[in-house]
Design an enzyme around this catalytic site. Structure first.
Site, PDB file in Angstrom:
ATOM      1  N   LYS A   2       8.231  -5.845   7.535  1.00 17.32           N
ATOM      2  CA  LYS A   2       8.650  -6.500   6.277  1.00 17.32           C
ATOM      3  C   LYS A   2       7.515  -6.455   5.407  1.00 17.32           C
ATOM      4  CE  LYS A   2      10.613 -10.951   5.066  1.00 17.32           C
ATOM      5  NZ  LYS A   2      10.949 -12.463   5.559  1.00 17.32           N
ATOM      6  N   GLU A  23      17.465 -11.163  11.667  1.00 16.53           N
ATOM      7  CA  GLU A  23      15.981 -11.365  11.598  1.00 16.53           C
ATOM      8  C   GLU A  23      15.493 -12.211  12.683  1.00 16.53           C
ATOM      9  OE1 GLU A  23      12.593 -12.671   8.249  1.00 16.53           O
ATOM     10  OE2 GLU A  23      14.538 -13.361   8.227  1.00 16.53           O
ATOM     11  N   CYS A  27      15.413 -10.019   4.716  1.00 18.85           N
ATOM     12  CA  CYS A  27      15.367 -11.291   4.027  1.00 18.85           C
ATOM     13  C   CYS A  27      14.877 -11.245   2.640  1.00 18.85           C
ATOM     14  CB  CYS A  27      14.988 -12.355   4.929  1.00 18.85           C
ATOM     15  SG  CYS A  27      15.325 -13.762   4.604  1.00 18.85           S
TER      16      CYS A  27
END
Length: 262
Positions: free
Chosen positions: A113, A44, A147
């Site tokens: 995200k 990331e 994540c």
């Protein structure tokens, strides 16, 4: 169905220094290709790190440079490239965006995200995405998330229920929550009966010590490969037919009672 050799590039990310990170990750990709992978996975925010205070300044308009960089290297090396995520500046603000490319350098995924991690102030500096991370590789349905997304089992299940056989997770996960990283990735593999490939970063930034521990987990929840804490190229061979085998053995998806899930 496909058989792939997957390599996760677990590497330090220089805080707020895109130039240094482009050079470092290009070198890492060159080194990783000596092992003959079919798929490379980056962590990331590998271009900027979590320099959120300056993110609007150092992010790229539409992640243009990151897109060109990843497309060129995928094409040059004839490799599928799950290009971690990049800071993408838009008129709406900055997004944390996962990018993926096929062997010909064609972009096949651009996922913003969806879940922003308040503990690291993401909600103050980033915009939340609204679309899923589904895409295909060699005709196989896969998906990519970022994540904090793995703490939301309903989000991951959405991708698996749509047919994803492999889930790619790119991360900057800190060492103090390493036990969560291992447990969550394993749980997502077991409950969704799919391969899970988690690529985390190594190293530190001014506020965090990162866990490394990139992992490749099979659809039964067995850890096939796991990295240590430091820079590492983690590789494993996977067979996506094992996803169908796992789903046939324990028919979780057939036995779901979605009429009760509200």
């Amino acid at each position: 169905m496909a058989k792939w050799k997957i390599t996760c590039i677990q590497h330090n990310v220089i805080f707020g220094n895109p130039e240094a990170n482009y050079k470092a990750f290009e070198q890492q990709i060159e080194t990783a290709m000596k092992g003959g992978p079919d798929i490379l996975v980056l962590p990331e925010l590998w271009t900027t790190g979590y320099d959120l205070e300056r993110l609007n300044e150092i992010a790229e308009d539409d992640a243009a440079r990151s897109k060109a960089f990843l497309a060129e290297l995928a094409r040059k090396h004839n490799v599928h490239l799950i290009g971690g995520s990049a800071a993408k500046r838009t008129e709406e603000g900055v997004f944390n965006t996962l990018l993926a490319y096929d062997r010909e350098g064609r972009q096949i995924a651009e996922y913003n995200k969806a879940h922003l991690f308040q503990l690291m102030d993401e909600h103050l500096h980033l915009q939340a995405g609204r679309e899923t991370g589904d895409f295909e590789l060699d005709g196989v349905k896969t998906a990519g998330v970022i994540c904090y997304d793995i703490r939301f089992p309903e989000w991951i299940r959405l991708h698996a229920a749509a047919g994803a056989e492999v889930l790619f997770v790119v991360a900057q996960w800190p060492v103090e929550r390493l036990s969560h990283w291992r447990a969550l990735l394993t749980a997502r593999a077991i409950e969704n009966q799919c391969w899970v490939v988690g690529c985390n970063r190594s190293g530190t930034d001014p506020d965090h010590d990162f866990a490394g521990s990139s992992m490749i987990i099979n659809p039964l929840g067995d850890i096939v490969a796991e990295a240590g804490k430091n820079d590492e190229l983690l590789s494993a061979e996977i067979d996506t037919s094992e996803t169908a085998e796992a789903r046939g053995h324990i028919p979780v998806f057939e036995d779901r009672r979605t009429e009760l899930y509200r």
